[in-house]
Write a protein that holds these residues in place. Structure first.
Motif, PDB file in Angstrom:
ATOM      1  N   THR A 195       9.899 -31.048 -50.195  1.00 42.31           N
ATOM      2  CA  THR A 195      10.823 -31.871 -49.399  1.00 42.31           C
ATOM      3  C   THR A 195      11.483 -32.968 -50.231  1.00 42.31           C
ATOM      4  O   THR A 195      12.476 -33.542 -49.821  1.00 42.31           O
ATOM      5  CB  THR A 195      10.107 -32.525 -48.194  1.00 42.31           C
ATOM      6  N   GLY A 196      10.909 -33.239 -51.395  1.00 45.28           N
ATOM      7  CA  GLY A 196      11.503 -34.244 -52.282  1.00 45.28           C
ATOM      8  C   GLY A 196      11.950 -33.601 -53.576  1.00 45.28           C
ATOM      9  O   GLY A 196      11.615 -32.455 -53.867  1.00 45.28           O
ATOM     10  N   ALA A 197      12.720 -34.343 -54.361  1.00 45.73           N
ATOM     11  CA  ALA A 197      13.194 -33.820 -55.650  1.00 45.73           C
ATOM     12  C   ALA A 197      13.566 -34.983 -56.562  1.00 45.73           C
ATOM     13  O   ALA A 197      13.725 -36.115 -56.110  1.00 45.73           O
ATOM     14  CB  ALA A 197      14.398 -32.903 -55.454  1.00 45.73           C
ATOM     15  N   MET A 198      13.693 -34.659 -57.848  1.00 44.20           N
ATOM     16  CA  MET A 198      14.217 -35.615 -58.824  1.00 44.20           C
ATOM     17  C   MET A 198      15.249 -34.885 -59.673  1.00 44.20           C
ATOM     18  O   MET A 198      15.151 -33.669 -59.855  1.00 44.20           O
ATOM     19  CB  MET A 198      13.098 -36.170 -59.720  1.00 44.20           C
ATOM     20  N   ALA A 199      16.229 -35.625 -60.154  1.00 42.04           N
ATOM     21  CA  ALA A 199      17.263 -35.012 -60.992  1.00 42.04           C
ATOM     22  C   ALA A 199      17.644 -35.972 -62.099  1.00 42.04           C
ATOM     23  O   ALA A 199      17.640 -37.193 -61.920  1.00 42.04           O
ATOM     24  CB  ALA A 199      18.498 -34.675 -60.162  1.00 42.04           C
ATOM     25  N   ALA A 200      17.964 -35.395 -63.268  1.00 37.99           N
ATOM     26  CA  ALA A 200      18.446 -36.193 -64.393  1.00 37.99           C
ATOM     27  C   ALA A 200      19.964 -36.169 -64.387  1.00 37.99           C
ATOM     28  O   ALA A 200      20.576 -35.101 -64.299  1.00 37.99           O
ATOM     29  CB  ALA A 200      17.912 -35.627 -65.701  1.00 37.99           C
ATOM     30  N   LEU A 201      20.558 -37.352 -64.440  1.00 41.08           N
ATOM     31  CA  LEU A 201      22.012 -37.479 -64.552  1.00 41.08           C
ATOM     32  C   LEU A 201      22.290 -37.983 -65.965  1.00 41.08           C
ATOM     33  O   LEU A 201      21.933 -39.110 -66.308  1.00 41.08           O
ATOM     34  CB  LEU A 201      22.553 -38.471 -63.517  1.00 41.08           C
ATOM     35  N   LEU A 202      22.877 -37.139 -66.795  1.00 38.96           N
ATOM     36  CA  LEU A 202      23.071 -37.491 -68.201  1.00 38.96           C
ATOM     37  C   LEU A 202      24.525 -37.861 -68.482  1.00 38.96           C
ATOM     38  O   LEU A 202      25.436 -37.197 -68.007  1.00 38.96           O
ATOM     39  CB  LEU A 202      22.666 -36.314 -69.091  1.00 38.96           C
ATOM     40  N   GLY A 203      24.696 -38.946 -69.217  1.00 32.36           N
ATOM     41  CA  GLY A 203      26.045 -39.359 -69.594  1.00 32.36           C
ATOM     42  C   GLY A 203      26.676 -40.364 -68.653  1.00 32.36           C
ATOM     43  O   GLY A 203      27.842 -40.699 -68.792  1.00 32.36           O
ATOM     44  N   LEU A 204      25.891 -40.848 -67.678  1.00 34.40           N
ATOM     45  CA  LEU A 204      26.391 -41.910 -66.796  1.00 34.40           C
ATOM     46  C   LEU A 204      25.635 -43.196 -67.098  1.00 34.40           C
ATOM     47  O   LEU A 204      24.435 -43.156 -67.387  1.00 34.40           O
ATOM     48  CB  LEU A 204      26.146 -41.554 -65.322  1.00 34.40           C
ATOM     49  N   ASP A 205      26.303 -44.347 -67.018  1.00 35.42           N
ATOM     50  CA  ASP A 205      25.558 -45.593 -67.165  1.00 35.42           C
ATOM     51  C   ASP A 205      24.786 -45.851 -65.873  1.00 35.42           C
ATOM     52  O   ASP A 205      24.991 -45.182 -64.855  1.00 35.42           O
ATOM     53  CB  ASP A 205      26.482 -46.771 -67.534  1.00 35.42           C
ATOM     54  N   PHE A 206      23.882 -46.815 -65.934  1.00 34.45           N
ATOM     55  CA  PHE A 206      22.967 -47.020 -64.809  1.00 34.45           C
ATOM     56  C   PHE A 206      23.711 -47.359 -63.514  1.00 34.45           C
ATOM     57  O   PHE A 206      23.403 -46.825 -62.451  1.00 34.45           O
ATOM     58  CB  PHE A 206      21.947 -48.120 -65.129  1.00 34.45           C
ATOM     59  N   ASP A 207      24.685 -48.247 -63.599  1.00 31.15           N
ATOM     60  CA  ASP A 207      25.378 -48.681 -62.377  1.00 31.15           C
ATOM     61  C   ASP A 207      26.103 -47.516 -61.710  1.00 31.15           C
ATOM     62  O   ASP A 207      26.086 -47.381 -60.475  1.00 31.15           O
ATOM     63  CB  ASP A 207      26.368 -49.817 -62.692  1.00 31.15           C
ATOM     64  N   THR A 208      26.728 -46.659 -62.521  1.00 28.73           N
ATOM     65  CA  THR A 208      27.421 -45.488 -61.962  1.00 28.73           C
ATOM     66  C   THR A 208      26.426 -44.538 -61.317  1.00 28.73           C
ATOM     67  O   THR A 208      26.645 -44.028 -60.211  1.00 28.73           O
ATOM     68  CB  THR A 208      28.211 -44.752 -63.068  1.00 28.73           C
TER      69      THR A 208
END
Length: 314
Positions: free
Chosen positions: A132-145
């Motif tokens: 029911t939960g998940a995690m994802a890596a977002l690469l190439g974005l700064d933290f605020d974005t």
């Protein structure tokens, strides 16, 4: 005092980690025995021999990684004369590694730490039904974005920035559908890559509140001392030494963002030019080199690494 010791978190585990240390050095072997006794089982056999699927269960991974990190520190103390109070400006650890850092700095005993992280692993696993939960890596974005992407993707569900690892690596965590929306949304916001991670639970988000409650109770039953060297806390990105504040930050860490980029930035800004990663893998070594300009970073996890550390100190 331009040195900091950092301690890896979940994801750095491999079957066989720490075995060469335990075979070569009595103090390392003693740490694994101490952890086995504290847990009432031979976790060391799983660490050294596997199987991998047993080691990667969160409730095993967490005490296993802590054991390897503490084995490294004990060997450095015995073989290279390391004295954290004298030789380090700060210690810090990534998520689970914060417990290793606290044990290394004498705020918690190894036995208490082993039991705490076993409880933590189980509680984090049980907090959310599998799938029911998940995690994802977002690469190439700064933290605020990335944080804005998470907020937009939430749509009434939980989706928040879980790890700010720096170098354009942000991990988001929450309800599976919301995290999947974040992955698609990130691609439209300039992410180089966005992908779901193979994790057993959505760590470091509001869905982990049941686990935070469990940890608050568990921590209330152990003695936490002032560490011999300040610990840079994940959720605060600043050094703390007061036992009550340490407990508060460990509870907040279960649902809060691991602010690793800021933690390394704080240490570098405070004059740290050398980072040693004590334990399994080299994840934090790579991040330190990227985040702290001009700093050196090296991993210490094998007998060869111990020898190199001794040689570097002349």
């Amino acid at each position: 005092m331009s040195v900091a010791f950092v301690f890896p978190g979940q994801g750095s585990q491999t079957v066989g980690m720490g075995k060469a240390l335990a075979d070569a050095f009595g103090p390392a072997k003693a740490v694994f025995q101490e952890v086995d006794e504290a847990l009432g089982e031979k976790l060391s056999a799983v660490i050294f021999e596997g199987p991998a699927e047993t080691l990667t269960l969160t409730e095993n991974t967490q005490p296993a990684l802590m054991a390897v990190s503490l084995a490294v520190i004990r060997v450095l103390e015995a073989e290279a004369g390391l004295d954290l109070k004298r030789d380090a400006a700060f210690v810090a650890g990534h998520s689970l590694g914060e417990y290793s850092a606290l044990a290394a700095a004498g705020a918690l005993t190894v036995a208490d730490t082993a039991r705490l992280v076993r409880i933590r692993g189980r509680a984090m696993q049980k907090a959310v039904p599998v799938g029911t939960g998940a995690m994802a890596a977002l690469l190439g974005l700064d933290f605020d974005t990335a944080a804005a992407v998470a907020a937009e993707a939430a749509q009434g569900q939980v989706c928040q920035a879980a790890n700010d690892n720096g170098g354009g690596q942000v991990v988001v965590s929450g309800d599976k559908a919301a995290v999947e929306r974040a992955v698609e949304l990130a691609k439209t916001k300039g992410a180089k890559r966005a992908m779901l991670l193979t994790v057993s639970a959505p760590f470091h988000c509001a869905l982990m509140q049941p686990a935070a409650d469990v940890m608050a109770e568990a921590l209330s039953k152990v003695t936490v001392k002032a560490p011999v060297v300040p610990v840079v806390a994940n959720v605060l990105a600043k050094p703390i030494s007061d036992p009550a504040e340490i407990v508060r930050s460990l509870v907040a860490q279960v649902t809060g963002t691991v602010r690793w980029r800021e933690c390394v930035g704080f240490m570098a800004g405070a004059g740290v030019t050398t980072f040693y990663e004590a334990g399994a893998g080299k994840v934090l070594t790579g991040l330190a080199k990227r985040l702290a300009e001009g700093a050196t970073a090296s991993a210490v996890g094998t007998p060869d690494d111990i020898a190199a550390f001794k040689a570097s100190r002349g």
